[in-house]
Design an enzyme around this catalytic site. Structure first.
Site, PDB file in Angstrom:
ATOM      1  N   ARG A  39     -36.965 -32.813 -26.844  1.00 62.27           N
ATOM      2  CA  ARG A  39     -38.108 -32.315 -27.622  1.00 62.27           C
ATOM      3  C   ARG A  39     -38.616 -31.006 -27.036  1.00 62.27           C
ATOM      4  O   ARG A  39     -39.045 -30.103 -27.763  1.00 62.27           O
ATOM      5  CB  ARG A  39     -39.227 -33.359 -27.658  1.00 62.27           C
ATOM      6  CG  ARG A  39     -38.945 -34.524 -28.587  1.00 62.27           C
ATOM      7  CD  ARG A  39     -39.946 -35.650 -28.409  1.00 62.27           C
ATOM      8  NE  ARG A  39     -41.315 -35.242 -28.680  1.00 62.27           N
ATOM      9  CZ  ARG A  39     -42.381 -35.955 -28.358  1.00 62.27           C
ATOM     10  NH1 ARG A  39     -42.230 -37.126 -27.734  1.00 62.27           N
ATOM     11  NH2 ARG A  39     -43.593 -35.520 -28.639  1.00 62.27           N
TER      12      ARG A  39
ATOM     13  N   CYS B 248     -48.133 -32.606 -23.099  1.00 63.80           N
ATOM     14  CA  CYS B 248     -47.091 -33.454 -23.712  1.00 63.80           C
ATOM     15  C   CYS B 248     -47.238 -33.312 -25.218  1.00 63.80           C
ATOM     16  O   CYS B 248     -47.488 -32.224 -25.723  1.00 63.80           O
ATOM     17  CB  CYS B 248     -47.213 -34.899 -23.244  1.00 63.80           C
ATOM     18  SG  CYS B 248     -48.797 -35.691 -23.657  1.00 63.80           S
TER      19      CYS B 248
END
Length: 286
Positions: free
Chosen positions: A186, A253
């Site tokens: 990601r 995150c």
């Protein structure tokens, strides 16, 4: 600043259960379709309350799923839990070491220093001790909880954009290091974000340290118990990724949950808390 241990074992919690307030803060990504409240009702540490990360947050920002709650609403939640400003709070989750770190950080950001994380979470507890089921007993509090924001632990969008400008201007030599806890695929953009409409990739000059790198299984006989790595091993993980542990760090995150695992791991590894801040909105806001 409190001197309570940040990381405690299941045996310590068992021996001190009548001296602490325990919160189950389990949470999973939406696509995993876990009902954590139902799981809590089925099995939890005796006397524990359920801290709902999806409910105890800033409800005025629906597009940002896990922003810090206003201090007044946080205080009201603590009143419902029967938690006072002087209580030692122990947080745990069913993952082992995960969302409990977010709630640990939330307490610290609200000025509550007497808070610890149960290493290994409910799986570690269940290896040795009994759980209970059903709704928790009604809590009572004699004095209203008063939260006090600790702004130094929280980073917002404006702070991050300004910091990225410093990093760009100095080719990364100056400014706070941005450390991203998302899985590397990601981070690189190879895998898409699971939230609709979010672009892939990462912030300029960010460093990838997936949160899974700072945890490990307790031992081969108990692969269901995920624990935090030793301080030495955690330091090695960060330095191997190119993080200078003597420079200030911003953890980030997807929405602020696993960034808290890195924040907690850095504390456990002995990094000065004054050098660590967490980007609350994280990639979802950026």
């Amino acid at each position: 600043m409190s001197t309570v241990d940040k990381l405690v074992s299941a045996s310590w919690v068992h021996d001190n259960l009548n001296k602490v307030k325990v919160l189950d803060s389990s949470w999973y990504l939406p696509f995993m379709k876990r009902n954590t409240k139902e799981e809590f009702l089925n099995a939890h540490i005796p006397g524990a309350q359920f801290f709902d990360i999806d409910a105890i947050k800033d409800l005025s920002k629906p597009d940002l799923p896990h922003m810090l709650p206003p201090r007044t609403s946080f205080g009201l939640s603590m009143d419902r839990f029967g938690i006072s400003n002087d209580d030692h709070v122990v947080v745990y989750d069913t993952a082992g070491v995960g969302p409990a770190c977010r709630v640990f950080w939330t307490f610290r950001a609200m000025g509550h220093d007497k808070v610890s994380v149960l290493n290994g979470g409910l799986p570690a507890w269940a290896l040795k001790y009994e759980t209970e089921s059903g709704e928790p007993h009604e809590a009572r509090v004699e004095k209203k909880y008063e939260a006090h924001n600790v702004d130094s632990l929280v980073c917002d969008y404006t702070d991050v954009v300004k910091n990225i400008g410093e990093l760009k201007a100095s080719s990364g030599a100056h400014g706070k290091q941005i450390v991203d806890a998302r899985p590397n695929d990601r981070f690189t953009g190879k895998a898409p974000e699971f939230r609709p409409g979010l672009s892939s990739g990462h912030m300029p000059h960010a460093i990838s340290v997936p949160f899974t790198e700072v945890t490990e299984f307790a031992d081969s006989e108990h692969p269901q118990v995920l624990t935090l790595k030793s301080p030495k091993d955690i330091r090695n993980v960060f330095t191997a990724a190119g993080v200078d542990l003597d420079r200030p760090i911003i953890t980030t995150c997807g929405s602020g949950i696993t960034a808290s695992v890195l924040y907690f791991a850095l504390l456990h590894a002995g990094v000065n808390e004054q050098n660590i801040t967490l980007y609350d909105g994280s990639w979802t806001e950026y």
